[in-house]
Design a protein around this motif. Structure first.
Motif, PDB file in Angstrom:
ATOM      1  N   PRO A  89       0.783  -1.236   0.000  1.00  0.00           N
ATOM      2  CA  PRO A  89       0.000   0.000   0.000  1.00  0.00           C
ATOM      3  C   PRO A  89       0.816   1.288   0.000  1.00  0.00           C
ATOM      4  N   GLU A  90       2.141   1.197   0.094  1.00  0.00           N
ATOM      5  CA  GLU A  90       2.935   2.404   0.309  1.00  0.00           C
ATOM      6  C   GLU A  90       2.760   3.415  -0.817  1.00  0.00           C
ATOM      7  N   TRP A  91       2.751   2.937  -2.043  1.00  0.00           N
ATOM      8  CA  TRP A  91       2.644   3.851  -3.185  1.00  0.00           C
ATOM      9  C   TRP A  91       1.296   4.562  -3.199  1.00  0.00           C
ATOM     10  N   LEU A  92       0.218   3.848  -2.809  1.00  0.00           N
ATOM     11  CA  LEU A  92      -1.101   4.468  -2.761  1.00  0.00           C
ATOM     12  C   LEU A  92      -1.185   5.462  -1.606  1.00  0.00           C
ATOM     13  N   ASP A  93      -0.601   5.120  -0.476  1.00  0.00           N
ATOM     14  CA  ASP A  93      -0.578   6.060   0.656  1.00  0.00           C
ATOM     15  C   ASP A  93       0.135   7.351   0.259  1.00  0.00           C
ATOM     16  N   ALA A  94       1.248   7.199  -0.458  1.00  0.00           N
ATOM     17  CA  ALA A  94       1.993   8.386  -0.894  1.00  0.00           C
ATOM     18  C   ALA A  94       1.179   9.202  -1.903  1.00  0.00           C
ATOM     19  N   TRP A  95       0.486   8.536  -2.773  1.00  0.00           N
ATOM     20  CA  TRP A  95      -0.342   9.214  -3.771  1.00  0.00           C
ATOM     21  C   TRP A  95      -1.451  10.020  -3.101  1.00  0.00           C
ATOM     22  N   LEU A  96      -2.144   9.416  -2.153  1.00  0.00           N
ATOM     23  CA  LEU A  96      -3.220  10.105  -1.442  1.00  0.00           C
ATOM     24  C   LEU A  96      -2.688  11.245  -0.591  1.00  0.00           C
ATOM     25  N   ALA A  97      -1.495  11.064  -0.033  1.00  0.00           N
ATOM     26  CA  ALA A  97      -0.911  12.143   0.757  1.00  0.00           C
ATOM     27  C   ALA A  97      -0.516  13.315  -0.125  1.00  0.00           C
ATOM     28  N   THR A  98      -0.031  13.003  -1.333  1.00  0.00           N
ATOM     29  CA  THR A  98       0.404  14.049  -2.254  1.00  0.00           C
ATOM     30  C   THR A  98      -0.763  14.765  -2.917  1.00  0.00           C
ATOM     31  N   ALA A  99      -1.809  13.993  -3.249  1.00  0.00           N
ATOM     32  CA  ALA A  99      -2.963  14.554  -3.984  1.00  0.00           C
ATOM     33  C   ALA A  99      -4.248  14.017  -3.375  1.00  0.00           C
TER      34      ALA A  99
END
Length: 343
Positions: A89-99
């Motif tokens: 899930p790390e990439w999705l967490d980063a995506w949601l945090a960024t946008a």
């Protein structure tokens, strides 16, 4: 206003009636060359990048599908990306945090939340808690039917009543009258709401297919109804000719889709399943040719914990059946024929 078919879900009878290189069509492939759930050439780079923690290719891919209104592919990509995020899930967490307001990130996040809740014994309660995530995803792009497909799945899992489901269905078909994912969600709700009433499910699927363009995936919806009947031990018998007609619709659709390609492999695997159940060996052989080396977990995971191995065994059954031996059938893990209840 959408077509009559799209607005007539028959809910209450009482109150109102990872290889992406081309494969040559027809080229024989050994068992060890068959690929399970292979991503297509557009999804594969996004998954590879996500494995490195990079969400940008996934964001670009989903944005492209939204801009081009590629709703069927978008639906498939969202499902696959959410499945990947269950373990990474790390990439999705980063995506949601960024946008945090990105409609594509919100949609993948909502799909992931539904998938996680679905596996819990407290499914209905947990699904109700993720409703705000689906609402946020639906507000992201008013043209997009995929959040509404997710909402329809969510409503089935949350045991929503037919009136609420009808409202969701109307909103979905306003956006995309022939979206396959929404129709499958509706068909599955009908199968749950009227367990065993396969005639009603076939009626709905047939109307949807008749109303859709010849190249639309909805042409395969009666095939999905046939699968539901063939793997269920409830309800009255469906005439053989209706099962054959469902298969024939999907056979007519298959040449309109790319051959030996991961994108239509799920439909062709389902068609192969039904054709083998009907002992239509020459037709099953032709679909294997068009399918190439691509196996999909569905429908074989309904019969076995080893869907790839099961697909390979069925492939051999087809070879034997086409040679004139009538003993070949889809088998469950115990080696018997597919019977009602083996799912």
């Amino acid at each position: 206003m959408v077509g009559t078919m799209a607005m007539q879900l028959p809910f209450i009878r009482a109150s109102r009636m990872a290889r992406t290189s081309p494969h040559l069509v027809g080229e024989p492939c050994a068992d060890d060359e068959v690929l399970l759930d292979a991503p297509d050439s557009r999804l594969s780079p996004a998954l590879v990048a996500a494995a490195r923690g990079d969400h940008v290719p996934a964001a670009s891919l989903l944005l492209a599908t939204r801009v081009a209104s590629e709703w069927e592919r978008r639906d498939r990509y969202v499902t696959r990306l959410a499945a990947f995020a269950r373990s990474r899930p790390e990439w999705l967490d980063a995506w949601l945090a960024t946008a945090p307001q990105d409609p594509d990130a919100l949609l993948v996040g909502a799909q992931l939340a539904v998938d996680r809740a679905w596996q819990s014994p407290a499914r209905a309660e947990l699904l109700r808690e993720v409703s705000p995530l689906i609402t946020a995803a639906a507000r992201g792009d008013q043209r997009d039917p995929v959040p509404w497909r997710l909402a329809l799945d969510h409503a089935r899992g949350a045991q929503a009543g037919h009136t609420y489901f009808e409202e969701l269905w109307a909103a979905a078909v306003r956006r995309a009258p022939h979206h396959y994912g929404c129709h499958v969600a509706a068909l599955r709700y009908l199968a749950t709401y009227w367990h065993g009433s396969h005639h009603e499910c076939f009626d709905f699927a047939d109307r949807a297919a008749q109303d859709a363009p010849a190249g639309a995936l909805v042409q395969a919806l009666p095939l999905r109804a046939a699968f539901g009947y063939l793997t269920d031990d409830c309800g009255p018998e469906i005439p053989r000719e209706r099962l054959d007609a469902a298969a024939d619709r999907a056979i007519a659709l298959s040449p309109r889709l790319p051959a030996a390609d991961p994108w239509p492999a799920r439909m062709r695997n389902l068609l192969i399943f039904v054709l083998v159940c009907l002992e239509r060996w020459p037709d099953a052989t032709e679909q294997l040719r068009l399918n190439g080396p691509y196996a999909t977990s569905f429908p074989w995971d309904r019969l076995s914990d080893d869907p790839l191995g099961h697909f390979l065994r069925v492939r051999e059954d087809i070879r034997v059946g086409a040679a004139g031996d009538p003993s070949g059938h889809p088998r469950n893990e115990r080696g018997g024929r597919v019977r009602p209840g083996d799912h």
